[in-house]
Design a protein around this motif. Structure first.
Motif, mmCIF file in Angstrom:
data_model
loop_
_atom_site.group_PDB
_atom_site.id
_atom_site.type_symbol
_atom_site.label_atom_id
_atom_site.label_comp_id
_atom_site.label_asym_id
_atom_site.label_seq_id
_atom_site.Cartn_x
_atom_site.Cartn_y
_atom_site.Cartn_z
ATOM 1 N N GLU A 137 0.788 -1.125 0.004
ATOM 2 C CA GLU A 137 -0.193 -0.074 -0.043
ATOM 3 C C GLU A 137 0.969 1.011 -0.022
ATOM 4 O OE1 GLU A 137 -3.821 2.004 0.109
ATOM 5 O OE2 GLU A 137 -3.191 0.083 -0.298
ATOM 6 N N SER A 138 0.574 2.102 -0.988
ATOM 7 C CA SER A 138 1.421 3.199 -0.880
ATOM 8 C C SER A 138 0.426 4.472 -1.143
ATOM 9 C CB SER A 138 2.428 3.374 -2.347
ATOM 10 O OG SER A 138 1.552 3.386 -3.503
ATOM 11 N N LYS A 139 1.102 5.788 -1.018
ATOM 12 C CA LYS A 139 0.392 7.077 -1.029
ATOM 13 C C LYS A 139 1.263 8.015 -1.948
ATOM 14 C CE LYS A 139 2.171 9.018 3.243
ATOM 15 N NZ LYS A 139 1.817 9.953 4.324
ATOM 16 N N CYS A 140 0.411 9.078 -2.360
ATOM 17 C CA CYS A 140 1.163 10.019 -3.351
ATOM 18 C C CYS A 140 1.904 10.976 -2.213
ATOM 19 C CB CYS A 140 0.396 10.903 -4.354
ATOM 20 S SG CYS A 140 1.238 12.044 -5.166
ATOM 21 N N VAL A 141 3.237 11.406 -2.660
ATOM 22 C CA VAL A 141 4.078 12.160 -1.550
ATOM 23 C C VAL A 141 3.935 13.699 -1.928
ATOM 24 C CG1 VAL A 141 5.693 10.372 -1.355
ATOM 25 C CG2 VAL A 141 6.120 11.933 -3.234
ATOM 26 N N ASN A 142 3.051 13.972 -3.054
ATOM 27 C CA ASN A 142 2.837 15.340 -3.428
ATOM 28 C C ASN A 142 1.923 16.202 -2.338
ATOM 29 O OD1 ASN A 142 4.577 15.395 -5.534
ATOM 30 N ND2 ASN A 142 2.777 14.867 -6.904
ATOM 31 N N PRO A 143 2.313 17.292 -1.901
ATOM 32 C CA PRO A 143 1.517 17.900 -0.876
ATOM 33 C C PRO A 143 -0.084 18.311 -1.317
ATOM 34 C CG PRO A 143 3.469 18.842 -0.756
ATOM 35 C CD PRO A 143 3.710 17.859 -2.022
ATOM 36 N N GLY A 144 -1.138 17.608 -0.943
ATOM 37 C CA GLY A 144 -2.391 18.152 -1.202
ATOM 38 C C GLY A 144 -3.091 17.033 -1.782
ATOM 39 N N SER A 167 -4.393 13.220 -2.176
ATOM 40 C CA SER A 167 -4.920 12.055 -1.424
ATOM 41 C C SER A 167 -4.849 10.581 -1.923
ATOM 42 C CB SER A 167 -6.270 12.609 -1.046
ATOM 43 O OG SER A 167 -7.212 12.615 -2.185
ATOM 44 N N TRP A 168 -4.292 10.568 -3.229
ATOM 45 C CA TRP A 168 -4.106 9.411 -3.766
ATOM 46 C C TRP A 168 -3.585 8.250 -3.019
ATOM 47 C CZ3 TRP A 168 -0.410 5.952 -5.002
ATOM 48 C CH2 TRP A 168 -0.627 4.802 -6.047
ATOM 49 N N LYS A 169 -4.224 7.055 -3.013
ATOM 50 C CA LYS A 169 -3.552 5.712 -2.265
ATOM 51 C C LYS A 169 -3.848 4.445 -3.350
ATOM 52 C CE LYS A 169 -4.005 7.392 2.694
ATOM 53 N NZ LYS A 169 -4.433 6.932 3.917
ATOM 54 N N GLY A 170 -2.900 3.771 -3.119
ATOM 55 C CA GLY A 170 -3.100 2.349 -4.083
ATOM 56 C C GLY A 170 -1.906 1.634 -3.799
ATOM 57 N N ASN A 171 -2.023 0.379 -4.693
ATOM 58 C CA ASN A 171 -0.768 -0.432 -4.548
ATOM 59 C C ASN A 171 0.271 0.299 -5.276
ATOM 60 O OD1 ASN A 171 -2.136 -2.261 -3.323
ATOM 61 N ND2 ASN A 171 -2.730 -3.442 -5.409
ATOM 62 N N GLU A 186 1.064 11.996 -13.667
ATOM 63 C CA GLU A 186 -0.210 12.593 -13.942
ATOM 64 C C GLU A 186 -0.877 13.291 -12.812
ATOM 65 O OE1 GLU A 186 -2.885 9.711 -15.631
ATOM 66 O OE2 GLU A 186 -1.743 9.399 -17.341
ATOM 67 N N CYS A 187 -0.150 13.319 -11.994
ATOM 68 C CA CYS A 187 -0.624 14.109 -10.476
ATOM 69 C C CYS A 187 -0.779 15.542 -10.654
ATOM 70 C CB CYS A 187 0.035 13.396 -9.334
ATOM 71 S SG CYS A 187 -0.329 14.499 -7.891
ATOM 72 N N LYS A 188 -1.961 16.242 -10.649
ATOM 73 C CA LYS A 188 -2.102 17.570 -10.446
ATOM 74 C C LYS A 188 -1.500 18.435 -9.618
ATOM 75 C CE LYS A 188 -6.601 17.714 -8.436
ATOM 76 N NZ LYS A 188 -8.071 18.427 -8.572
ATOM 77 N N TYR A 189 -1.132 17.799 -8.690
ATOM 78 C CA TYR A 189 -0.313 18.368 -7.260
ATOM 79 C C TYR A 189 1.034 18.245 -7.427
ATOM 80 C CZ TYR A 189 -4.847 18.029 -5.158
ATOM 81 O OH TYR A 189 -6.182 18.455 -4.821
#
Length: 560
Positions: free
Chosen positions: A92-99, A101-105, A115-118
C-alpha cells in the motif's frame, strides 16, 4: 534516470530491504549486485560509470567485507531484482505530493505520479516549484517575474521592479516640489517646473550692470525688481534681441542650404528665447518708465527703434514657424514608430523564450520515451531468444571486438541470455571468457555454467544434478564440433539453491585453445560470429517433485 522514491511513499511502513544501499531511498527499478545488495538502477550505473576502475559496495564496507572479491561492483555482474520489484508492487502506497490524497498499490504509483495535478514543476518565469493546479494562477497573479503595466506610464515592467527600479525612472510618476510644496508633478515635467514655474526658486538677473546680477531674487519678486529700473533692463533686452536676430538670420540661411532636421531644435530654442524677450519687453512697457533715472530716459529714447527691429524679427520668425512645426510632427511620428517596433520586438523575444522552454520540455519527454522503448525492446529481445527445453544455441556476434576487449581487460567475460529446463524448471545462463580465466587465461577460451535464482526454485530438487554439455559449433562443412561436458558436484555451492541472483559459475576453464581458433581446417568463427551450444541431459539428475506425477510424496494420491 532518477534515484530512489521518497520513503514517505509507503504509508504503512516498509522493510529495510526495499532501501537502496547508495541513496538510502525506496528502490526505483531495483537491481542486485554480485555481493547480494540492492540498488536503484540509476544509482549503481552512476557508480560503475564514475571513472573508477574498481568500485566497492558501501554496504559491504560497512559489514566488514572490504577484502572480499565479491564486494567489488562490475557492470557485467548487475542483474534486475524482479522478486523485490514484485513484492514492492503489492504494498500500500500514497502520493508524496502535498495536497494529493491518492492511495493504492505501489505498482500503480509511477503512473499516478506522472499525471498527478499536485506535482510541483518549475515556473518558467521565476523558477520556483509550483503545483500544476496552481501554476497558471501563479504566473498571472503571484509570480514576481510576471510583466505588469505601470499605472502612470502604461509601460510593461517586471513586477518585482515596479516599486523599485521603475518607480525611480518612470517619467509619469507624480512627485512633490521640495521648494513650493506643489504635488502631482510628473518626473518629466519637474525640471520645467523648477526652471519656469516654481515661485520659490531664486533666479539671477541677466543684466550685467544690475546689482541683482550677482545675488539672486525669488521668482515671484522678480517683476518688482525689473520695475525698479525699467530703462536698464529694456536696453539689455534690446541688445539681446539684436544678437538673437543676427543668430536667427545666420541659422535660417544655413537651414535653407542644408535642410537638416537637426537644426529644428536650435530654431525652436531661438524662437523660445525671442518670445521670452518679447514678453519681457511688453511687460516693461506696460509698467511704465518711472524710477529709472538717467537709464530710464535713455530707454525711452530707444523704444521706437527697438519696436521696429522686434517687428522685423517677428516676421522672420513666423516665416519658419510652419517649417519647425512640420519637423516636430515628423520627429514625433518617428518616435512613435520606434516605440511600437520596440514593443513588438519585446513580444517576439518573449514568444521565442516561451517556445525554447517548450522545446526543452518536449526534448526531455522524448528522451524518457526513448529510454522506455529501449528497455521494452531489450525485454522483447530476451523473450524472443529464451528457450525452455534446456538446449541453448548462443550466437556471439562481433567476436573480434569482444576478444580485443577481453585481452585489454575492458570486458573480460560475456553472459548469455537466461534459459530454462522447462517453463517451471531451473533458470540458467552461460558465462564465456574470450581470453580465458583461471588456468586458461591467455591460452584458452573458458566457458562456465551458472545457476540463477528462478521463480520456481522452491518446487525443484536441489542440488542441481543434470549433466551439462558444451559444444563449440564448427560452421564449416566438416562439422568438427568441439564438445566438452561435466556432471555437477552435489557438494559444491554452485549447484545448490541460489540465495542471491546467481550462484558461482562452474565449468571448463580449458575449453578451447586460442590457437585452434585460427586453424584453417575448422570454422569456429565465421563472418566474425561464433556459435556455442549448451544442452542439459534432462534424463539424468533431479526432477521436479511437485510437478512430476511419477515422483514425490503424493505419488500414491495422484495414482488414484
Amino acid at each position: 534516470m532518477q534515484a530512489g522514491y521518497s520513503r514517505d511513499v509507503f504509508s504503512s511502513g516498509f522493510d529495510t530491504k526495499f532501501l537502496c544501499n547508495y541513496c538510502g531511498n525506496i528502490l526505483r527499478d531495483p537491481v542486485q549486485s554480485y555481493c547480494g545488495h540492492r540498488f536503484c538502477r540509476a544509482c549503481i550505473q552512476g557508480l560503475v560509470s564514475s571513472g573508477d576502475q574498481r568500485v566497492q559496495c558501501l554496504q559491504c564496507l560497512t559489514e566488514g567485507n572490504a577484502d572480499e572479491e565479491y564486494s567489488f561492483i562490475n557492470q557485467d555482474q548487475i542483474f534486475p531484482d524482479m522478486a523485490v520489484k514484485r513484492e514492492m508492487s503489492s504494498i500500500e502506497s500514497k502520493c508524496v505530493n502535498p495536497g494529493c490524497s491518492w492511495k493504492g498499490n505501489f505498482k500503480h504509483y509511477e503512473a499516478h505520479f506522472k499525471e498527478c495535478k499536485y506535482q510541483a514543476s518549475p515556473c518558467t518565469q521565476c523558477g520556483n516549484l509550483i503545483t500544476a493546479s496552481k501554476l497558471n494562477d501563479h504566473m498571472k497573479n503571484e509570480c514576481p517575474m510576471r510583466r505588469v503595466k505601470c499605472k502612470h506610464c502604461n509601460a510593461e515592467v517586471v513586477q518585482q521592479d515596479l516599486d523599485t527600479t521603475h518607480q525611480n525612472e518612470c517619467p509619469k510618476y507624480p512627485l512633490k516640489c521640495d521648494s513650493c510644496g506643489k504635488k502631482k508633478i510628473t518626473r518629466e515635467k519637474m525640471q520645467q517646473h523648477i526652471d519656469k514655474e516654481c515661485a520659490n526658486q531664486k533666479i539671477q538677473c541677466p543684466v550685467p550692470n544690475c546689482e541683482k546680477h550677482i545675488t539672486k531674487v525669488d521668482r515671484n519678486k522678480f517683476q518688482n525688481h525689473v520695475e525698479q529700473k525699467p530703462g536698464l533692463h529694456i536696453v539689455h533686452n534690446l541688445e539681446q534681441v539684436t544678437a538673437i536676430s543676427e543668430k536667427v538670420a545666420q541659422i535660417v540661411a544655413h537651414l535653407e542650404n542644408t535642410q537638416s532636421a537637426n537644426n529644428a531644435g536650435v530654431i525652436t530654442e531661438l524662437r523660445s528665447k525671442v518670445q521670452e524677450q518679447e514678453q519681457a519687453i511688453r511687460t516693461i512697457m506696460t509698467t511704465g518708465g518711472g524710477g529709472g533715472g538717467s537709464g530710464s530716459v535713455a530707454g525711452g529714447a530707444d523704444v521706437g527703434n527697438m519696436m521696429q527691429k522686434f517687428q522685423a524679427l517677428e516676421i522672420k520668425t513666423g516665416t519658419y514657424e510652419g517649417i519647425v512645426t512640420t519637423l516636430h510632427r515628423e520627429i514625433e511620428r518617428c518616435i512613435t514608430a520606434i516605440e511600437n517596433m520596440e514593443r513588438q520586438r519585446q513580444q517576439e523575444r518573449e514568444q521565442v523564450n516561451n517556445d525554447a522552454e517548450k522545446i526543452k520540455q518536449l526534448e526531455a519527454k522524448l528522451h524518457m520515451k526513448e529510454v522506455i522503448i529501449a528497455e521494452h525492446a531489450l525485454k522483447i529481445s530476451n523473450l524472443e531468444t529464451t528457450v525452455y527445453d534446456g538446449n541453448l544455441m548462443w550466437r556471439i556476434p562481433e567476436w573480434t571486438k569482444k576478444r580485443r576487449e577481453a585481452v585489454s581487460g575492458q570486458c573480460t567475460s560475456i553472459y548469455s541470455t537466461a534459459f530454462y529446463t522447462s517453463r517451471s524448471g531451473y533458470k540458467m545462463c552461460v558465462r564465456l571468457y574470450p581470453n580465458g580465466d583461471g588456468m586458461g587465461k591467455g591460452t584458452h577460451v573458458s566457458i562456465f555454467f551458472v545457476i540463477m535464482r528462478g521463480n520456481y526454485d522452491a518446487l525443484l530438487g536441489w542440488p542441481f544434478g543434470h549433466r551439462v554439455i558444451f559444444r563449440m559449433i564448427d560452421q564449416g562443412q566438416n562439422g568438427n564440433h568441439l564438445i566438452d561436458s561435466f556432471r555437477p558436484d552435489p557438494s559444491s555451492t554452485s549447484f545448490k539453491r541460489p540465495t542471491s541472483e546467481m550462484n558461482i559459475a562452474s565449468g571448463c576453464p580449458l575449453f578451447m585453445p586460442l590457437s585452434k581458433l585460427d586453424d584453417p581446417s575448422v570454422s569456429y568463427v565465421k563472418d566474425d560470429v561464433m556459435y556455442v551450444n549448451v544442452c542439459l541431459d534432462i534424463s539424468e539428475g533431479r526432477r521436479n517433485p511437485a510437478l512430476d506425477p511419477g515422483t514425490g510424496p503424493d505419488r500414491s494420491l495422484k495414482s488414484k
